[in-house]
Design a protein around this motif. Sequence first.
Motif, PDB file in Angstrom:
ATOM      1  N   ALA A  72       0.839  -1.581  -0.032  1.00 18.25           N
ATOM      2  CA  ALA A  72       0.459  -0.334   0.336  1.00 18.25           C
ATOM      3  C   ALA A  72       0.372   1.142   0.285  1.00 18.25           C
ATOM      4  O   ALA A  72       0.436   2.053  -0.390  1.00 18.25           O
ATOM      5  N   GLU A  73       2.086   1.049   0.755  1.00 20.10           N
ATOM      6  CA  GLU A  73       2.829   2.602   1.300  1.00 20.10           C
ATOM      7  C   GLU A  73       3.607   2.215  -0.791  1.00 20.10           C
ATOM      8  O   GLU A  73       4.007   3.852  -1.273  1.00 20.10           O
ATOM      9  N   VAL A  74       3.935   1.112  -1.387  1.00 17.08           N
ATOM     10  CA  VAL A  74       4.653   1.612  -2.396  1.00 17.08           C
ATOM     11  C   VAL A  74       3.574   2.254  -3.522  1.00 17.08           C
ATOM     12  O   VAL A  74       4.246   3.429  -4.271  1.00 17.08           O
ATOM     13  N   ARG A  75       2.251   1.909  -3.676  1.00 15.26           N
ATOM     14  CA  ARG A  75       1.849   2.367  -4.218  1.00 15.26           C
ATOM     15  C   ARG A  75       1.169   3.899  -4.329  1.00 15.26           C
ATOM     16  O   ARG A  75       1.068   4.860  -4.901  1.00 15.26           O
ATOM     17  N   LYS A  76       1.432   4.545  -3.215  1.00  9.87           N
ATOM     18  CA  LYS A  76       0.679   5.358  -2.317  1.00  9.87           C
ATOM     19  C   LYS A  76       2.279   6.486  -2.350  1.00  9.87           C
ATOM     20  O   LYS A  76       2.023   7.257  -3.463  1.00  9.87           O
ATOM     21  N   SER A 126      14.598   8.303  -4.345  1.00  8.25           N
ATOM     22  CA  SER A 126      16.089   8.527  -3.326  1.00  8.25           C
ATOM     23  C   SER A 126      15.686   6.926  -3.117  1.00  8.25           C
ATOM     24  O   SER A 126      15.256   6.593  -2.748  1.00  8.25           O
ATOM     25  N   LEU A 127      17.762   6.729  -2.532  1.00  5.98           N
ATOM     26  CA  LEU A 127      17.948   6.533  -1.263  1.00  5.98           C
ATOM     27  C   LEU A 127      17.480   6.300   0.034  1.00  5.98           C
ATOM     28  O   LEU A 127      17.181   5.158   0.763  1.00  5.98           O
ATOM     29  N   ASP A 128      16.664   7.756   0.005  1.00 10.78           N
ATOM     30  CA  ASP A 128      15.795   7.736   1.670  1.00 10.78           C
ATOM     31  C   ASP A 128      14.406   7.258   1.348  1.00 10.78           C
ATOM     32  O   ASP A 128      14.032   6.564   2.555  1.00 10.78           O
ATOM     33  N   LEU A 129      13.895   7.223   0.111  1.00 15.68           N
ATOM     34  CA  LEU A 129      12.418   6.779  -0.232  1.00 15.68           C
ATOM     35  C   LEU A 129      12.252   5.709  -0.277  1.00 15.68           C
ATOM     36  O   LEU A 129      11.813   4.624   0.414  1.00 15.68           O
ATOM     37  N   LEU A 130      13.869   5.091  -0.766  1.00 17.91           N
ATOM     38  CA  LEU A 130      13.768   3.593  -1.002  1.00 17.91           C
ATOM     39  C   LEU A 130      14.020   2.806   0.648  1.00 17.91           C
ATOM     40  O   LEU A 130      13.344   2.031   1.002  1.00 17.91           O
ATOM     41  N   SER A 131      14.630   3.396   1.230  1.00 15.30           N
ATOM     42  CA  SER A 131      14.015   3.230   2.740  1.00 15.30           C
ATOM     43  C   SER A 131      13.536   2.935   3.602  1.00 15.30           C
ATOM     44  O   SER A 131      12.752   2.068   4.341  1.00 15.30           O
ATOM     45  N   GLU A 132      12.510   4.648   3.404  1.00 15.91           N
ATOM     46  CA  GLU A 132      11.138   4.310   3.898  1.00 15.91           C
ATOM     47  C   GLU A 132      10.596   3.351   3.624  1.00 15.91           C
ATOM     48  O   GLU A 132       9.493   2.939   4.422  1.00 15.91           O
ATOM     49  N   LEU A 133      10.786   2.881   2.232  1.00 16.74           N
ATOM     50  CA  LEU A 133       9.496   1.990   2.015  1.00 16.74           C
ATOM     51  C   LEU A 133       9.885   0.279   2.491  1.00 16.74           C
ATOM     52  O   LEU A 133       9.104  -0.375   3.347  1.00 16.74           O
ATOM     53  N   ALA A 134      11.415   0.735   2.888  1.00 16.99           N
ATOM     54  CA  ALA A 134      11.418  -0.993   2.858  1.00 16.99           C
ATOM     55  C   ALA A 134      11.001  -0.891   4.681  1.00 16.99           C
ATOM     56  O   ALA A 134      11.127  -1.847   5.319  1.00 16.99           O
ATOM     57  N   ARG A 135      11.482   0.297   5.247  1.00 15.75           N
ATOM     58  CA  ARG A 135      10.894  -0.110   6.746  1.00 15.75           C
ATOM     59  C   ARG A 135       9.334  -0.543   7.101  1.00 15.75           C
ATOM     60  O   ARG A 135       9.141  -0.934   8.008  1.00 15.75           O
ATOM     61  N   VAL A 136       8.936   0.423   6.139  1.00 12.43           N
ATOM     62  CA  VAL A 136       7.051  -0.158   6.175  1.00 12.43           C
ATOM     63  C   VAL A 136       6.674  -1.926   6.375  1.00 12.43           C
ATOM     64  O   VAL A 136       6.311  -1.995   7.236  1.00 12.43           O
ATOM     65  N   GLY A 137       7.797  -1.769   5.743  1.00 13.92           N
ATOM     66  CA  GLY A 137       7.766  -3.891   5.773  1.00 13.92           C
ATOM     67  C   GLY A 137       8.292  -4.413   7.136  1.00 13.92           C
ATOM     68  O   GLY A 137       8.013  -5.154   7.675  1.00 13.92           O
TER      69      GLY A 137
END
Length: 336
Positions: A72-76, A126-137
């Motif tokens: 859901a976070e990835v799509r958003k 960005s790497l920051d965004l990728l890290s945030e997406l991974a964190r939600v998992g």
Amino acid sequence: MRVCARASPSLALMKYWGKREGGINLPATPSLALTLGGLETTTLVEPAQGDSDIVVVDGIERDSARYAPFFAEVRKRLRSRLHFQAESRNSFPGGSGFASSSSGFAALALATARLVQELEERAEPSLDLLSELARVGSASAARAVLGGFTQLPAGSPRAEAFLPAEHWPEFRVVAAIVARGEKPLSSRAAMEATRETSPYYNEWIIDAPRLVTKAKDALESRDLPRLGALARLSYSRMHASALAADPPLLYWLPESVALIRACASLRAAGIGAWETMDAGPQVKVLCLAGDLEAVLAGLSAAVGKLECLVARPGPAPEVFIHEEGLAFPSHRLPPA
Ligand code: DP6
């Protein structure tokens, strides 16, 4: 189109254990970690046919509820309409305390984001965004999108690079496989139970930052005895808080205790071997390359037949387009 991502797990030298109330999976303690080069999760992602997301890990389809907030976070965040089909394989025992959820969600975040970028013509995240997406998992996965030594500050939505892998090329982690089965209670459920029922939880949260500040200094100075002693305090206090939960959470097996004692004997004999443990019975031993043989011998002598994986400060993940029709990509060879 299929995208492949390969990521190594993030081993916490100083542990994240507990979540901040309010946010989506924000850590309550700061953690300091190392990306384990030599262990790897390989994940292939393609668009799903229907409107559900499917994840298969080591041949078993996983409970979609565990992955729903992540997708859901990835799509958003990426403004995507895609659903995803993912297949993931670990080069080490998954779900048993080797941080496979860190490399798993890191690889999944990188591969899905790249697929969205390619198919829906989005800017490179960005790497920051990728890290945030991974964190939600999985919060530890926020660190695994980076290589080398990393940190995830308390309350932070994303991890940060702390030092590159080249900072300490002689650093080794011996991961002893004490048990292969998947653990009965996930880190997530266990840290939640600790927060809700352990009278030591608040003390753990207050104490952890002080230890992490000292550990960062020891890591910067490449001072293994100091870092190792702090890593022992971090995992011991984390486990002590969990052991005081109701019902008590005990991850240790007799072999875990034998290996902890073997590390003490090695240190008494002048060999630097400093153990750490996560939410499982496995014991990971921090040492230097020059002591590796002695450490492996000392651990094996303690428990008889013992299988160990050896890791070192590892690289950042790799992401690439996987050509149609090719076999599942093999893992990268561990660095020589
Ligand atoms: C003991 O990152 O697996 O390995 O965020 O709920 O998915 P969730 O938990 P997870 O917990 C890891 C806990 C640990 C310590 C660490 O890696 O920092």
